[in-house]
Design a protein around this motif. Structure first.
Motif, PDB file in Angstrom:
ATOM      1  N   PRO A  41      -5.153  27.020   4.616  1.00 18.86           N
ATOM      2  CA  PRO A  41      -5.360  25.574   4.635  1.00 18.86           C
ATOM      3  C   PRO A  41      -4.219  24.826   3.954  1.00 18.86           C
ATOM      4  CG  PRO A  41      -7.402  26.684   4.061  1.00 18.86           C
ATOM      5  CD  PRO A  41      -6.330  27.732   4.063  1.00 18.86           C
ATOM      6  N   GLY A  42      -3.626  23.894   4.672  1.00 18.94           N
ATOM      7  CA  GLY A  42      -2.549  23.096   4.123  1.00 18.94           C
ATOM      8  C   GLY A  42      -1.225  23.812   3.972  1.00 18.94           C
ATOM      9  N   LYS A  43      -1.131  25.032   4.470  1.00 13.36           N
ATOM     10  CA  LYS A  43       0.085  25.824   4.325  1.00 13.36           C
ATOM     11  C   LYS A  43       0.716  26.104   5.685  1.00 13.36           C
ATOM     12  CE  LYS A  43      -0.663  26.227  -0.107  1.00 13.36           C
ATOM     13  NZ  LYS A  43       0.181  25.538  -1.097  1.00 13.36           N
ATOM     14  N   GLY A  44       1.914  26.643   5.643  1.00  6.92           N
ATOM     15  CA  GLY A  44       2.605  27.021   6.855  1.00  6.92           C
ATOM     16  C   GLY A  44       2.189  28.389   7.359  1.00  6.92           C
ATOM     17  N   LEU A  45       2.759  28.770   8.466  1.00  8.13           N
ATOM     18  CA  LEU A  45       2.468  30.077   9.043  1.00  8.13           C
ATOM     19  C   LEU A  45       3.056  31.189   8.188  1.00  8.13           C
ATOM     20  CD1 LEU A  45       3.187  29.258  12.785  1.00  8.13           C
ATOM     21  CD2 LEU A  45       0.952  29.713  11.778  1.00  8.13           C
ATOM     22  N   GLU A  46       2.315  32.280   8.064  1.00 12.52           N
ATOM     23  CA  GLU A  46       2.754  33.445   7.311  1.00 12.52           C
ATOM     24  C   GLU A  46       2.545  34.686   8.163  1.00 12.52           C
ATOM     25  OE1 GLU A  46       2.011  35.586   2.949  1.00 12.52           O
ATOM     26  OE2 GLU A  46       0.399  34.409   3.880  1.00 12.52           O
ATOM     27  N   TRP A  47       3.604  35.426   8.376  1.00 12.00           N
ATOM     28  CA  TRP A  47       3.488  36.666   9.123  1.00 12.00           C
ATOM     29  C   TRP A  47       2.739  37.707   8.299  1.00 12.00           C
ATOM     30  CZ3 TRP A  47       5.790  41.447   7.937  1.00 12.00           C
ATOM     31  CH2 TRP A  47       5.622  42.432   8.920  1.00 12.00           C
ATOM     32  N   VAL A  48       1.802  38.399   8.930  1.00  6.76           N
ATOM     33  CA  VAL A  48       0.942  39.365   8.252  1.00  6.76           C
ATOM     34  C   VAL A  48       1.354  40.797   8.553  1.00  6.76           C
ATOM     35  CG1 VAL A  48      -1.416  40.245   8.062  1.00  6.76           C
ATOM     36  CG2 VAL A  48      -1.015  37.781   8.204  1.00  6.76           C
ATOM     37  N   SER A  49       1.471  41.124   9.839  1.00  6.32           N
ATOM     38  CA  SER A  49       1.701  42.517  10.214  1.00  6.32           C
ATOM     39  C   SER A  49       2.135  42.601  11.667  1.00  6.32           C
ATOM     40  CB  SER A  49       0.416  43.335  10.015  1.00  6.32           C
ATOM     41  OG  SER A  49       0.617  44.704  10.312  1.00  6.32           O
ATOM     42  N   LEU A  50       2.826  43.678  12.007  1.00  6.26           N
ATOM     43  CA  LEU A  50       3.160  43.955  13.400  1.00  6.26           C
ATOM     44  C   LEU A  50       2.990  45.426  13.711  1.00  6.26           C
ATOM     45  CD1 LEU A  50       6.112  45.505  13.825  1.00  6.26           C
ATOM     46  CD2 LEU A  50       7.019  43.254  13.300  1.00  6.26           C
ATOM     47  N   ILE A  51       2.915  45.705  15.002  1.00 10.76           N
ATOM     48  CA  ILE A  51       2.761  47.071  15.464  1.00 10.76           C
ATOM     49  C   ILE A  51       3.515  47.220  16.779  1.00 10.76           C
ATOM     50  CG2 ILE A  51       0.590  46.555  16.669  1.00 10.76           C
ATOM     51  CD1 ILE A  51      -0.375  49.366  15.764  1.00 10.76           C
ATOM     52  N   ASN A  52       4.224  48.319  16.940  1.00  5.60           N
ATOM     53  CA  ASN A  52       4.987  48.514  18.163  1.00  5.60           C
ATOM     54  C   ASN A  52       4.097  49.030  19.282  1.00  5.60           C
ATOM     55  OD1 ASN A  52       4.723  51.276  17.521  1.00  5.60           O
ATOM     56  ND2 ASN A  52       6.786  51.741  18.279  1.00  5.60           N
ATOM     57  N   CYS A  96      -3.513  36.381  16.513  1.00 10.46           N
ATOM     58  CA  CYS A  96      -2.732  37.470  17.077  1.00 10.46           C
ATOM     59  C   CYS A  96      -1.697  36.867  18.010  1.00 10.46           C
ATOM     60  CB  CYS A  96      -3.602  38.499  17.804  1.00 10.46           C
ATOM     61  SG  CYS A  96      -4.533  37.896  19.223  1.00 10.46           S
ATOM     62  N   ALA A  97      -0.555  37.519  18.089  1.00 16.01           N
ATOM     63  CA  ALA A  97       0.548  37.008  18.881  1.00 16.01           C
ATOM     64  C   ALA A  97       1.259  38.148  19.594  1.00 16.01           C
ATOM     65  CB  ALA A  97       1.539  36.252  17.993  1.00 16.01           C
ATOM     66  N   ARG A  98       1.674  37.888  20.805  1.00 16.21           N
ATOM     67  CA  ARG A  98       2.441  38.844  21.577  1.00 16.21           C
ATOM     68  C   ARG A  98       3.919  38.559  21.431  1.00 16.21           C
ATOM     69  NH1 ARG A  98       3.113  38.975  28.055  1.00 16.21           N
ATOM     70  NH2 ARG A  98       4.868  37.646  27.406  1.00 16.21           N
ATOM     71  N   HIS A  99       4.702  39.607  21.228  1.00 15.83           N
ATOM     72  CA  HIS A  99       6.146  39.475  21.219  1.00 15.83           C
ATOM     73  C   HIS A  99       6.672  39.574  22.647  1.00 15.83           C
ATOM     74  CE1 HIS A  99       6.925  40.098  16.753  1.00 15.83           C
ATOM     75  NE2 HIS A  99       5.619  40.205  16.885  1.00 15.83           N
ATOM     76  N   GLN A 100       7.921  39.180  22.829  1.00  7.92           N
ATOM     77  CA  GLN A 100       8.491  39.092  24.166  1.00  7.92           C
ATOM     78  C   GLN A 100       8.816  40.434  24.790  1.00  7.92           C
ATOM     79  OE1 GLN A 100      11.854  36.439  23.805  1.00  7.92           O
ATOM     80  NE2 GLN A 100      10.587  34.621  24.113  1.00  7.92           N
ATOM     81  N   SER A 101       8.921  41.489  23.966  1.00 10.30           N
ATOM     82  CA  SER A 101       9.330  42.786  24.485  1.00 10.30           C
ATOM     83  C   SER A 101       8.859  43.899  23.565  1.00 10.30           C
ATOM     84  CB  SER A 101      10.858  42.835  24.629  1.00 10.30           C
ATOM     85  OG  SER A 101      11.479  42.916  23.364  1.00 10.30           O
ATOM     86  N   THR A 102       9.381  45.090  23.790  1.00 10.90           N
ATOM     87  CA  THR A 102       9.097  46.235  22.929  1.00 10.90           C
ATOM     88  C   THR A 102       9.933  46.226  21.652  1.00 10.90           C
ATOM     89  OG1 THR A 102      10.707  47.574  24.152  1.00 10.90           O
ATOM     90  CG2 THR A 102       8.403  47.702  24.855  1.00 10.90           C
ATOM     91  N   GLU A 103      10.871  45.297  21.528  1.00  5.69           N
ATOM     92  CA  GLU A 103      11.693  45.190  20.327  1.00  5.69           C
ATOM     93  C   GLU A 103      10.936  44.440  19.244  1.00  5.69           C
ATOM     94  OE1 GLU A 103      14.508  47.417  22.091  1.00  5.69           O
ATOM     95  OE2 GLU A 103      14.556  46.696  20.021  1.00  5.69           O
ATOM     96  N   ILE A 104      10.898  45.013  18.047  1.00  2.00           N
ATOM     97  CA  ILE A 104      10.085  44.420  16.988  1.00  2.00           C
ATOM     98  C   ILE A 104      10.658  43.110  16.463  1.00  2.00           C
ATOM     99  CG2 ILE A 104       9.139  46.641  16.302  1.00  2.00           C
ATOM    100  CD1 ILE A 104      11.025  46.598  13.893  1.00  2.00           C
ATOM    101  N   ASP A 105      11.926  42.842  16.723  1.00  7.31           N
ATOM    102  CA  ASP A 105      12.522  41.590  16.286  1.00  7.31           C
ATOM    103  C   ASP A 105      12.544  40.529  17.384  1.00  7.31           C
ATOM    104  OD1 ASP A 105      16.092  42.501  16.416  1.00  7.31           O
ATOM    105  OD2 ASP A 105      14.450  42.801  17.824  1.00  7.31           O
ATOM    106  N   SER A 106      11.865  40.786  18.477  1.00  2.00           N
ATOM    107  CA  SER A 106      11.779  39.789  19.529  1.00  2.00           C
ATOM    108  C   SER A 106      10.818  38.673  19.119  1.00  2.00           C
ATOM    109  CB  SER A 106      11.342  40.414  20.853  1.00  2.00           C
ATOM    110  OG  SER A 106      10.049  40.990  20.748  1.00  2.00           O
TER     111      SER A 106
END
Length: 121
Positions: A41-52, A96-106
Motif C-alpha cells: 500500500p502506497g509503495k512502488g512495485l517490488e520484484w519478489v521471485s522468478l523461475i525459468n 504474477c507476470a510473464r517474461h518475454q522469453s526464456t531469458e531471465i533478464d527479459s
C-alpha cells in the motif's frame, strides 16, 4: 489471449503461511520465465521471485530468501508462491507476470490482476 489469474491471497497472522497460485492460458506455458511481483500500500512495485522455464533456476529478493519458494507445474500451466514466516511488511498485492522469453533478464510483458495479501494480528 494471454491470461494470468492469481488466487490464494487473504488475511494471515504474522508468522503464518500462504500459497499463491497463478493459472495461465493463451500461450505455451513452458516457453517463458515467470515472476512474482508485489506492491505494498502506497509503495512502488517490488520484484519478489522468478523461475525459468524448467523450474531448475529460481531467484528471490533479499527479504524473501529462506521464507518464500517459487515453483511451477508446466503440465497444469500454474505458477505458485509458497510464503512462510510472513511479516507485516509482506502485506501487498501480489502479481504474477510473464517474461518475454526464456531469458531471465527479459522484460515482463503480461500481468495478472493480482491477489491481495494482508499480514496482521
Amino acid at each position: 489471449e494471454v491470461q494470468l489469474v492469481e488466487s490464494g491471497g487473504g488475511l494471515v497472522q504474522p508468522g503464518g503461511s500462504l500459497r499463491l497460485s497463478c493459472e495461465a492460458s493463451g500461450f505455451p506455458f513452458d516457453d517463458y520465465v515467470l515472476s512474482w511481483v508485489r506492491q505494498a500500500p502506497g509503495k512502488g512495485l517490488e520484484w519478489v521471485s522468478l523461475i525459468n522455464w524448467t523450474g531448475r533456476t529460481t531467484h528471490y529478493g533479499e527479504t524473501m530468501k529462506g521464507r518464500f519458494t517459487i515453483t511451477r507445474d508446466n503440465a497444469k500451466n500454474t505458477l505458485y508462491l509458497q510464503m512462510n514466516s510472513l511479516k507485516s511488511e509482506d502485506t501487498a498485492v501480489y502479481y504474477c507476470a510473464r517474461h518475454q522469453s526464456t531469458e531471465i533478464d527479459s522484460a515482463m510483458d503480461y500481468w495478472g490482476q493480482g491477489t491481495p495479501v494482508t499480514v496482521s494480528s
